[in-house]
Design a protein around this motif. Structure first.
Motif, PDB file in Angstrom:
ATOM      1  N   ASN A   6      13.734  39.280 -29.474  1.00  0.00           N
ATOM      2  CA  ASN A   6      13.117  37.957 -29.373  1.00  0.00           C
ATOM      3  C   ASN A   6      12.339  37.776 -28.059  1.00  0.00           C
ATOM      4  O   ASN A   6      12.431  36.737 -27.396  1.00  0.00           O
ATOM      5  N   ILE A   7      11.557  38.788 -27.685  1.00  0.00           N
ATOM      6  CA  ILE A   7      10.822  38.742 -26.423  1.00  0.00           C
ATOM      7  C   ILE A   7       9.599  37.828 -26.543  1.00  0.00           C
ATOM      8  O   ILE A   7       8.743  38.019 -27.408  1.00  0.00           O
ATOM      9  N   SER A   8       9.534  36.844 -25.659  1.00  0.00           N
ATOM     10  CA  SER A   8       8.375  35.951 -25.574  1.00  0.00           C
ATOM     11  C   SER A   8       7.944  35.851 -24.116  1.00  0.00           C
ATOM     12  O   SER A   8       8.762  36.014 -23.204  1.00  0.00           O
ATOM     13  N   TYR A   9       6.662  35.595 -23.939  1.00  0.00           N
ATOM     14  CA  TYR A   9       6.139  35.424 -22.578  1.00  0.00           C
ATOM     15  C   TYR A   9       5.064  34.351 -22.595  1.00  0.00           C
ATOM     16  O   TYR A   9       4.053  34.488 -23.289  1.00  0.00           O
ATOM     17  N   HIS A  10       5.313  33.267 -21.873  1.00  0.00           N
ATOM     18  CA  HIS A  10       4.401  32.132 -21.831  1.00  0.00           C
ATOM     19  C   HIS A  10       3.865  31.968 -20.414  1.00  0.00           C
ATOM     20  O   HIS A  10       4.587  32.183 -19.432  1.00  0.00           O
ATOM     21  N   ASN A  19       0.519  31.547 -24.902  1.00  0.00           N
ATOM     22  CA  ASN A  19       1.617  32.332 -25.461  1.00  0.00           C
ATOM     23  C   ASN A  19       1.168  33.786 -25.567  1.00  0.00           C
ATOM     24  O   ASN A  19       0.540  34.180 -26.559  1.00  0.00           O
ATOM     25  N   ILE A  20       1.487  34.572 -24.546  1.00  0.00           N
ATOM     26  CA  ILE A  20       1.031  35.967 -24.492  1.00  0.00           C
ATOM     27  C   ILE A  20       1.802  36.828 -25.481  1.00  0.00           C
ATOM     28  O   ILE A  20       1.230  37.688 -26.161  1.00  0.00           O
ATOM     29  N   LEU A  21       3.121  36.618 -25.563  1.00  0.00           N
ATOM     30  CA  LEU A  21       3.966  37.329 -26.529  1.00  0.00           C
ATOM     31  C   LEU A  21       4.838  36.323 -27.261  1.00  0.00           C
ATOM     32  O   LEU A  21       5.328  35.354 -26.654  1.00  0.00           O
ATOM     33  N   LYS A  22       5.058  36.577 -28.556  1.00  0.00           N
ATOM     34  CA  LYS A  22       5.765  35.591 -29.378  1.00  0.00           C
ATOM     35  C   LYS A  22       6.883  36.257 -30.176  1.00  0.00           C
ATOM     36  O   LYS A  22       6.623  36.923 -31.178  1.00  0.00           O
ATOM     37  N   ASN A  23       8.090  36.123 -29.695  1.00  0.00           N
ATOM     38  CA  ASN A  23       9.286  36.539 -30.449  1.00  0.00           C
ATOM     39  C   ASN A  23       9.208  37.975 -30.962  1.00  0.00           C
ATOM     40  O   ASN A  23       9.340  38.240 -32.154  1.00  0.00           O
ATOM     41  N   THR A  46       1.424  43.757 -21.375  1.00  0.00           N
ATOM     42  CA  THR A  46       2.453  42.803 -20.949  1.00  0.00           C
ATOM     43  C   THR A  46       3.813  43.214 -21.484  1.00  0.00           C
ATOM     44  O   THR A  46       4.821  43.187 -20.766  1.00  0.00           O
ATOM     45  N   LEU A  47       3.856  43.631 -22.750  1.00  0.00           N
ATOM     46  CA  LEU A  47       5.123  44.062 -23.339  1.00  0.00           C
ATOM     47  C   LEU A  47       5.658  45.307 -22.629  1.00  0.00           C
ATOM     48  O   LEU A  47       6.860  45.400 -22.333  1.00  0.00           O
ATOM     49  N   ALA A  48       4.781  46.250 -22.323  1.00  0.00           N
ATOM     50  CA  ALA A  48       5.199  47.462 -21.617  1.00  0.00           C
ATOM     51  C   ALA A  48       5.730  47.121 -20.228  1.00  0.00           C
ATOM     52  O   ALA A  48       6.732  47.687 -19.771  1.00  0.00           O
ATOM     53  N   LYS A  49       5.075  46.192 -19.544  1.00  0.00           N
ATOM     54  CA  LYS A  49       5.526  45.789 -18.202  1.00  0.00           C
ATOM     55  C   LYS A  49       6.865  45.063 -18.256  1.00  0.00           C
ATOM     56  O   LYS A  49       7.672  45.168 -17.322  1.00  0.00           O
ATOM     57  N   ILE A  50       7.110  44.340 -19.318  1.00  0.00           N
ATOM     58  CA  ILE A  50       8.424  43.689 -19.491  1.00  0.00           C
ATOM     59  C   ILE A  50       9.515  44.751 -19.637  1.00  0.00           C
ATOM     60  O   ILE A  50      10.607  44.628 -19.075  1.00  0.00           O
ATOM     61  N   ILE A  51       9.222  45.819 -20.355  1.00  0.00           N
ATOM     62  CA  ILE A  51      10.194  46.904 -20.515  1.00  0.00           C
ATOM     63  C   ILE A  51      10.516  47.540 -19.165  1.00  0.00           C
ATOM     64  O   ILE A  51      11.670  47.854 -18.867  1.00  0.00           O
ATOM     65  N   MET A  52       9.496  47.705 -18.320  1.00  0.00           N
ATOM     66  CA  MET A  52       9.681  48.338 -17.013  1.00  0.00           C
ATOM     67  C   MET A  52      10.249  47.379 -15.984  1.00  0.00           C
ATOM     68  O   MET A  52      10.780  47.823 -14.955  1.00  0.00           O
ATOM     69  N   GLY A  53      10.171  46.075 -16.236  1.00  0.00           N
ATOM     70  CA  GLY A  53      10.660  45.109 -15.261  1.00  0.00           C
ATOM     71  C   GLY A  53       9.593  44.598 -14.327  1.00  0.00           C
ATOM     72  O   GLY A  53       9.889  43.899 -13.352  1.00  0.00           O
ATOM     73  N   THR A  58       9.774  35.224 -20.660  1.00  0.00           N
ATOM     74  CA  THR A  58      10.170  33.816 -20.689  1.00  0.00           C
ATOM     75  C   THR A  58      11.426  33.637 -21.527  1.00  0.00           C
ATOM     76  O   THR A  58      12.299  32.831 -21.202  1.00  0.00           O
ATOM     77  N   GLU A  59      11.510  34.397 -22.614  1.00  0.00           N
ATOM     78  CA  GLU A  59      12.678  34.363 -23.495  1.00  0.00           C
ATOM     79  C   GLU A  59      12.971  35.782 -23.969  1.00  0.00           C
ATOM     80  O   GLU A  59      12.097  36.637 -23.970  1.00  0.00           O
ATOM     81  N   GLY A  60      14.199  36.000 -24.398  1.00  0.00           N
ATOM     82  CA  GLY A  60      14.553  37.262 -25.018  1.00  0.00           C
ATOM     83  C   GLY A  60      15.325  38.203 -24.112  1.00  0.00           C
ATOM     84  O   GLY A  60      15.581  37.913 -22.941  1.00  0.00           O
ATOM     85  N   GLN A  61      15.682  39.350 -24.670  1.00  0.00           N
ATOM     86  CA  GLN A  61      16.489  40.336 -23.961  1.00  0.00           C
ATOM     87  C   GLN A  61      15.885  41.734 -24.090  1.00  0.00           C
ATOM     88  O   GLN A  61      15.311  42.081 -25.128  1.00  0.00           O
TER      89      GLN A  61
END
Length: 246
Positions: A6-10, A19-23, A46-53, A58-61
């Protein structure tokens, strides 16, 4: 194994919320080669950078090998076996290529033969580059290939590459593709590659098409690549024999 739940990024801006990424829900199994592709601005990097930290969702795990690492920083994730190759790598004045490869391999002394092997895999002659500084004297393509070599030297469990073909000439790209094939064949590391290149996309066990912050399509290369081609052709104007758009 990597699991995104449920990864989201606002992003808040004067023009309104974006809303860059939605669930996003996604699983990347061990040893799997996953390619993120899709239109520019769709949310792939953005999704790849979320994986790397590098970016906090904004939401999700983010779950890595059963552990929730959503709050973990870049250094912690690197120690856990996740590595990242940037689309536009940084330069390090005063550091030689040899030094970067040594740092990447946990600071252990790296035999010249091994350092040469990593550079050869990305299409560089080791004798010409080992003692060069990673500064402005190198082209963008050279820096890109050196960074990819450092990612290989880390021998991570998950390697993320953001458009590795960017700025690389045709001959080096062919060598780099062979390197990805070799890594995939060994199945020692999972890979996520952001790419628009057909040759890389066709290597994938799983293609994930990301558009407008959503997973638009997902599946094997055999199933998804024809859909990508159909979507691409549908966006192209049809030109008649007089050169007029139809």
């Amino acid at each position: 194994m990597l699991e995104l739940r449920n990864i989201s990024y606002h992003v808040h801006s004067p023009e309104g919320d974006l809303n860059i990424l939605k669930n996003i829900d996604l699983v990347v199994p061990d040893g799997c080669l996953t390619v993120f592709t899709g239109p520019n601005g769709g949310g792939k990097t953005t999704l790849a950078k979320i994986i790397m930290g590098l970016v906090q969702p904004t939401e999700g795990q983010v779950i890595w090998n059963g552990q929730d690492i959503t709050e973990c920083g870049i250094t912690e994730r690197a120690k856990m076996g996740i590595s990242y190759g940037f689309q536009q790598p940084p330069r390090f004045k005063g550091l030689r290529v040899r030094d970067l490869l040594t740092i990447a391999s946990d600071g252990c002394p790296l035999p010249k033969s091994e350092a040469c092997a990593y550079l050869t895999k990305v299409g560089l002659c080791a004798n010409d580059y080992l003692d060069r500084e990673v500064d402005v004297s190198l082209s963008g393509g050279e820096v890109k290939r050196i960074e990819i070599a450092t990612v290989l030297a880390r021998k991570s469990d998950l390697m993320i590459f953001d458009e590795p073909e960017a700025g690389i000439d045709l001959w080096s790209f062919a060598r780099l593709t062979e390197t990805f094939e070799d890594i995939h064949r060994e199945r020692n590391s999972a890979m996520i590659i952001i790419s628009h290149q057909e040759r890389i996309i066709r290597l994938a066990d799983e293609i994930v098409v990301i558009a407008d912050g959503n997973i638009a399509h997902q599946g094997t290369a055999e199933d998804v690549f024809p859909v990508i081609m159909a979507d691409t052709l549908s966006c192209c104007p049809v030109i008649n024999s007089k050169g007029e758009r139809k």
